[in-house]
Each structure stands twice: as C-alpha cells, then as structure tokens.
Design a protein around this motif. Structure first.
Motif, PDB file in Angstrom:
ATOM      1  N   TYR A   1      53.109  44.794  23.505  1.00 17.44           N
ATOM      2  CA  TYR A   1      52.358  45.432  24.580  1.00 17.44           C
ATOM      3  C   TYR A   1      51.975  44.391  25.625  1.00 17.44           C
ATOM      4  N   GLU A   2      51.693  44.875  26.815  1.00 15.40           N
ATOM      5  CA  GLU A   2      51.418  43.980  27.940  1.00 15.40           C
ATOM      6  C   GLU A   2      50.424  44.629  28.900  1.00 15.40           C
ATOM      7  N   PHE A   3      49.670  43.785  29.611  1.00 14.52           N
ATOM      8  CA  PHE A   3      48.740  44.232  30.640  1.00 14.52           C
ATOM      9  C   PHE A   3      49.324  43.922  32.016  1.00 14.52           C
ATOM     10  N   TRP A   4      49.193  44.888  32.924  1.00 10.52           N
ATOM     11  CA  TRP A   4      49.656  44.680  34.290  1.00 10.52           C
ATOM     12  C   TRP A   4      48.567  45.150  35.254  1.00 10.52           C
ATOM     13  N   ARG A   5      48.257  44.296  36.234  1.00 18.31           N
ATOM     14  CA  ARG A   5      47.206  44.595  37.209  1.00 18.31           C
ATOM     15  C   ARG A   5      47.819  45.066  38.517  1.00 18.31           C
TER      16      ARG A   5
ATOM     17  N   HIS B   1      39.051  50.810  39.676  1.00 12.37           N
ATOM     18  CA  HIS B   1      39.863  52.021  39.755  1.00 12.37           C
ATOM     19  C   HIS B   1      40.475  52.310  38.378  1.00 12.37           C
ATOM     20  N   PRO B   2      40.533  53.577  37.952  1.00  8.34           N
ATOM     21  CA  PRO B   2      41.066  53.883  36.611  1.00  8.34           C
ATOM     22  C   PRO B   2      42.532  53.509  36.413  1.00  8.34           C
ATOM     23  N   ARG B   3      43.272  53.295  37.506  1.00 14.92           N
ATOM     24  CA  ARG B   3      44.675  52.908  37.383  1.00 14.92           C
ATOM     25  C   ARG B   3      44.911  51.458  37.788  1.00 14.92           C
ATOM     26  N   ALA B   4      43.822  50.688  37.878  1.00 17.85           N
ATOM     27  CA  ALA B   4      43.968  49.283  38.277  1.00 17.85           C
ATOM     28  C   ALA B   4      44.711  48.481  37.210  1.00 17.85           C
ATOM     29  N   TRP B   5      44.494  48.834  35.936  1.00 14.70           N
ATOM     30  CA  TRP B   5      45.150  48.128  34.835  1.00 14.70           C
ATOM     31  C   TRP B   5      46.071  49.084  34.082  1.00 14.70           C
ATOM     32  N   TRP B   6      47.293  48.637  33.857  1.00 16.36           N
ATOM     33  CA  TRP B   6      48.254  49.371  33.039  1.00 16.36           C
ATOM     34  C   TRP B   6      48.417  48.624  31.717  1.00 16.36           C
ATOM     35  N   VAL B   7      48.434  49.377  30.619  1.00 14.31           N
ATOM     36  CA  VAL B   7      48.709  48.792  29.308  1.00 14.31           C
ATOM     37  C   VAL B   7      49.967  49.488  28.783  1.00 14.31           C
ATOM     38  N   THR B   8      51.043  48.739  28.700  1.00 15.93           N
ATOM     39  CA  THR B   8      52.350  49.317  28.397  1.00 15.93           C
ATOM     40  C   THR B   8      52.973  48.668  27.162  1.00 15.93           C
ATOM     41  N   CYS B   9      54.015  49.278  26.638  1.00 11.49           N
ATOM     42  CA  CYS B   9      54.611  48.761  25.398  1.00 11.49           C
ATOM     43  C   CYS B   9      56.109  49.001  25.364  1.00 11.49           C
ATOM     44  N   ALA B  10      56.765  48.325  24.421  1.00  9.43           N
ATOM     45  CA  ALA B  10      58.194  48.483  24.159  1.00  9.43           C
ATOM     46  C   ALA B  10      58.424  48.465  22.654  1.00  9.43           C
ATOM     47  N   VAL B  11      59.457  49.153  22.220  1.00  6.16           N
ATOM     48  CA  VAL B  11      59.871  49.167  20.812  1.00  6.16           C
ATOM     49  C   VAL B  11      60.923  48.085  20.605  1.00  6.16           C
ATOM     50  N   ILE B  12      60.758  47.284  19.563  1.00  2.39           N
ATOM     51  CA  ILE B  12      61.773  46.283  19.222  1.00  2.39           C
ATOM     52  C   ILE B  12      62.870  46.949  18.405  1.00  2.39           C
ATOM     53  N   THR B  13      64.123  46.658  18.766  1.00  3.85           N
ATOM     54  CA  THR B  13      65.264  47.230  18.043  1.00  3.85           C
ATOM     55  C   THR B  13      66.076  46.128  17.380  1.00  3.85           C
ATOM     56  N   THR B  14      66.860  46.521  16.397  1.00  4.10           N
ATOM     57  CA  THR B  14      67.725  45.595  15.676  1.00  4.10           C
ATOM     58  C   THR B  14      69.056  46.287  15.391  1.00  4.10           C
ATOM     59  N   ALA B  15      70.010  45.558  14.846  1.00  4.49           N
ATOM     60  CA  ALA B  15      71.301  46.156  14.509  1.00  4.49           C
ATOM     61  C   ALA B  15      71.113  47.226  13.437  1.00  4.49           C
ATOM     62  N   ALA B  16      71.771  48.350  13.618  1.00  4.49           N
ATOM     63  CA  ALA B  16      71.639  49.448  12.668  1.00  4.49           C
ATOM     64  C   ALA B  16      72.245  49.081  11.319  1.00  4.49           C
ATOM     65  N   GLU B  17      71.654  49.612  10.271  1.00  2.00           N
ATOM     66  CA  GLU B  17      72.126  49.341   8.920  1.00  2.00           C
ATOM     67  C   GLU B  17      73.510  49.951   8.690  1.00  2.00           C
ATOM     68  N   THR B  18      74.351  49.193   8.021  1.00  4.24           N
ATOM     69  CA  THR B  18      75.666  49.698   7.627  1.00  4.24           C
ATOM     70  C   THR B  18      75.673  50.135   6.160  1.00  4.24           C
ATOM     71  N   THR B  19      74.584  49.886   5.463  1.00  2.87           N
ATOM     72  CA  THR B  19      74.451  50.296   4.062  1.00  2.87           C
ATOM     73  C   THR B  19      74.143  51.793   3.996  1.00  2.87           C
ATOM     74  N   PRO B  20      74.368  52.430   2.849  1.00  2.63           N
ATOM     75  CA  PRO B  20      74.192  53.881   2.761  1.00  2.63           C
ATOM     76  C   PRO B  20      72.755  54.334   3.032  1.00  2.63           C
ATOM     77  N   LEU B  21      72.648  55.444   3.739  1.00  2.00           N
ATOM     78  CA  LEU B  21      71.362  56.095   3.929  1.00  2.00           C
ATOM     79  C   LEU B  21      70.861  56.632   2.592  1.00  2.00           C
ATOM     80  N   ALA B  22      69.557  56.833   2.483  1.00  2.00           N
ATOM     81  CA  ALA B  22      69.014  57.482   1.295  1.00  2.00           C
ATOM     82  C   ALA B  22      69.610  58.883   1.193  1.00  2.00           C
TER      83      ALA B  22
END
Length: 277
Positions: A159-163, A171-192
C-alpha cells in the motif's frame, strides 16, 4: 495476474481471523462478489495510529488494523493518480526493484483478504478463430480459484500514500491510500481435487500468473513494518505450498462488473463457454 476477486467476510470475522486490534467502523465494507480495480477494498496492515485512537497503545507502536484502501497503487512520487488502474498487480520477481513498488515493499506491506479470485479461460475453438484473425470477440469462461478448505485467502499486497497537492490538506480527497496485489508464477502442480479428467488440472492451465497467497505462518513477518531490507524480505515471497487451491467454473455473469452477488460463486457442472480442456 489478479484482476477480479470476491470478499464476503465481515469485519467481526476478519478481526478474529487476523487478530485485528483497531477497526474504524466507518471504513468497513459490505460483501463484494465482483471486486474490480479502482474500487475500495479491505486490507490488513500494521502501522502506528494517530489521534485519539493512538492513546490506547504505547507511543509509536505499530497496530494491526483493518483499513479500506483503493485497489490500484499510486506511487507517492506520481504527478497524478491517472495510472492507478494499471498498477493493480506487482510481480514478486521484481517488486523489490521496480520504482513504482520498491518503497512500498520495504515499508508498507499488507494482506488483502478474499474468498478467492476469478480468472478467464478462452475455449480452444475461440482461440483458433482469434489466431486466424477472425473479427470476433473471443468468449471466455470464468473460473473461481479458492482455498480448498474454505479458509480465507490472504493475498500479499503493498500500500502507498499519495498527496493531491491541488487540494487543501483538510480536504477528504487530499490523501489517497492505494494498494496492489503481488502475483507470482502459477502453480503447475495439481489443484486440490484434480482427477485428470476434464477441466483444468493446475492453476497454470488457467493462467500463467496467480496472486501470491500468504499462509498464516507468514502473516506476522509480512505485516511487521520493522524489517525494511529488501534482501531480508525476499524469502517471504516464496510461493505457498502446492495443492491448497481448487478451481471451478462459474456463471459468465461475473464478466460484467455491474453484476454482484453470491450467485456469481455458483459452482457449475461444466463450462458455459465451449469445451475448454
């Protein structure tokens, strides 16, 4: 990648699961079964509190909180938030060195709770038309990927803060708090539950990337804001143990972001769009 997910657990359940010590009632969200980029999402994070809420804790003590962030990270140095929709994912392999993410990786890590995430698969016959250049929008079958044991899926996030310098500080929109999802290589092993029959047998059969899911034994280390050395944090980006996830086809209604409700998680007997595997 992760471009859409579902989160239905309420604040009381999340508080119990993650050991939340501070909750802002005004920041809690209703269940959302079709979360798309740029919308508010719930995040678990640790940082010192401010104002009256801080009086209940030792000065400067990081407190585990449930906060509402906006999905789509805006780096603190950005001139505007216009690129947020493109910053929904950060690759685990490069998150420590990319200018947009490296500061957040070092100091502002979070967990994004969900029931699971959606991914779309193009049927072979549709893909063939696409490869031949036929002017036809390919139909894609959505799949829902979720923990096989029904537990919460805790995706590693930043997450990050942006002014916004164009607005006054109060002002209620003076600060933004935003985020990103971390991704990785998909599993090649069998699904449950994969049985070698029809349907995807691994996450890599669905998409080459997947969210980096954090198992409970890593939550404390990931959320702790004290470690800031990227080299020391990199081991936390190791993929989770294989076989924790299952995947099943869901109604194509989820493809329209305006649709939202528990019916989107209905497990179908087979794909609605062609024969996929």
């Amino acid at each position: 990648m992760c471009g859409r997910y579902a989160a239905s657990r309420g604040p009381e359940e999340l508080t119990e699961i993650f050991g939340i010590r501070h909750l802002e009632p005004k920041e809690t969200l209703a269940p959302d079964y079709n979360i798309a980029p740029t919308v508010p999402v719930q995040a678990v994070l640790e940082r010192p509190l401010k104002g009256a809420a801080a009086q209940a804790f030792p000065p400067g003590m990081p407190v585990r909180q449930l906060r509402t962030l906006t999905w789509g990270l805006v780096p603190s140095w950005s001139n505007s938030p216009d690129g947020a929709a493109r910053m929904i994912n950060a690759r685990a392999e490069t998150v420590h060195e990319k200018p947009s993410f490296r500061q957040a990786f070092a100091a502002r890590r979070c967990l994004l709770p969900g029931d699971g995430y959606y991914e779309w698969v193009t049927a072979p016959e549709e893909r063939e038309l696409e490869e031949r250049g036929v002017k036809k929008r390919p139909r894609k079958q959505p799949y829902f990927v979720t923990p096989a044991d029904g537990s919460v899926m805790a995706m590693a996030g930043l997450y990050e803060f942006w002014r916004d310098a164009t607005l006054p500080a109060d002002h209620p929109r003076a600060w933004w708090v935003t985020c990103a999802v971390i991704t990785t290589a998909a599993e090649t092993t069998p699904l449950a539950g994969a049985d070698g029959g029809e349907g995807p047998q691994s996450l890599a059969d669905i998409h080459p990337r997947m969210p980096l899911v954090m198992t409970p034994d890593r939550w404390d280390a990931w959320l702790d804001p004290s470690p800031t050395d990227p080299d020391g944090l990199l081991p936390l980006l190791a993929p989770p143990p294989a076989g924790l996830m299952r995947a099943y086809p869901v109604p194509t209604a989820v493809s329209n972001v305006r649709n939202n409700g528990p019916e989107l998680l209905t497990e179908l007997d087979g794909p609605e769009v062609g024969t996929l595997f």
